[in-house]
Design an enzyme around this catalytic site. Structure first.
Site, PDB file in Angstrom:
ATOM      1  CE1 TYR A  46      48.718  39.658  46.845  1.00 40.18           C
ATOM      2  CE2 TYR A  46      49.040  37.517  46.529  1.00 40.18           C
ATOM      3  CZ  TYR A  46      49.668  38.310  46.693  1.00 40.18           C
ATOM      4  OH  TYR A  46      50.821  38.714  47.349  1.00 40.18           O
ATOM      5  CE  LYS A  88      51.476  41.502  44.632  1.00 43.98           C
ATOM      6  NZ  LYS A  88      52.425  42.821  44.889  1.00 43.98           N
TER       7      LYS A  88
END
Length: 302
Positions: free
Chosen positions: A165, A169
């Site tokens: 993640y 991101k």
């Protein structure tokens, strides 16, 4: 007259949480909205359901707004193109993309398998590429367009158990920056938000101690998805470009962006031994501590 009157906005992940609040507020501010959501689970990998996106669209229409629903996946380029085509066919244009769609597959990196890595990168980073690439030529040709992408402090600062993640991101940050730089001459803007809000993804966080329980409770009560939507819609309507924001309750935070903080020079050049003995110690006071910011911005997946 709202700040988005006369505009058409595509909102991904629009069936719930931040995406839904963005879609509802965009419509309230005068936009015609394409509500996209695969209708899948938090971890992705399922076939999805067209119903949740349509429910948001129905709420908008019931309130007097204009909206259509779309259940394609942001992870699929053909799906992203269909979102754009649907905006053009339904409303005759597109002026902004608000892109909070995402999934989570949290795991310590040494236990993470390729499927968990690939799925998260595909939805977050490839998804951001897909919806941007599918629409950017239209924005450049009409010399008007705004992207509101979503990053996370998991990438900007770090969070244990979220290597996939965080990588995705932080990649979105780089993508947004370049799109902003390349689009500036054509009035194509791109900004990103690291949101703090209680969503179904936040609800998956394991509560292991009293401190984390209190933090989760504060987020439930004081950090709502509709507060993040205020910033997202404002960015969609504004001329701001190339910035990183966080939204935490009623607080809007502007982040700095990576820049050099310290350098060391040796006229005759560095050897590995010299760097270990002299170079690194000279810079050590300016090193970023691994844990110093952990309590400043708690876990905030979109």
């Amino acid at each position: 007259m709202g700040v988005l009157s006369g505009k058409v906005v595509l909102v991904t992940g629009g069936a719930g949480g931040i995406g839904k609040e963005c879609a509802l507020l965009a419509a309230k501010e005068g936009a015609k909205v394409v509500v996209n959501d695969l209708g899948g689970g938090v971890s992705g990998g399922d076939l999805g359901d067209a119903g949740p996106a349509e429910q948001t669209a129905q709420e908008i229409r019931a309130a007097g707004g204009e909206a259509v629903s779309n259940s394609d996946s942001v992870a699929d380029m053909a799906g992203a193109r269909r979102m754009f085509e649907q905006a053009m066919d339904s409303f005759g244009g597109l002026h902004a993309v608000v892109n909070p769609a995402g999934i989570l597959r949290d795991k310590m990196f040494h236990k993470m398998d390729e499927a968990d890595w690939d799925a998260v990168i595909q939805v977050h980073l490839r998804g951001a590429f897909n919806v941007t690439r599918a629409t950017v030529e239209h924005f450049r040709n009409q010399e008007d367009g705004s992207y509101v992408h979503f990053t996370s402090t998991s990438g900007l600062i770090g969070n244990i158990g979220q290597a996939n993640y965080a990588a995705a991101k932080l990649g979105v940050m780089g993508l947004s920056r370049i799109v902003a730089m390349e689009g500036a001459a054509k009035n194509v803007r791109s900004n990103i938000i690291a949101p703090f809000a209680w969503t179904r993804m936040i609800a998956t966080i394991p509560v292991k101690d009293e401190a984390s329980a209190q933090r989760v409770e504060r987020m439930k009560n004081f950090m709502r998805a509709d507060q993040v939507a205020q910033l997202a819609v404002a960015l969609a309507a504004s001329n701001v470009n190339g910035q990183i924001f966080a939204a935490r309750g009623n607080e809007v935070v502007l982040f700095n962006q990576p820049r050099p903080v310290k350098s060391v020079t040796k006229v005759e050049g560095w050897s590995p031994a010299d760097l270990i003995a002299q170079g690194f110690p000279a810079m050590q006071a300016s090193f970023t501590d691994l844990g110093a910011t952990a309590s400043v911005f708690p876990y905030d997946p979109v």
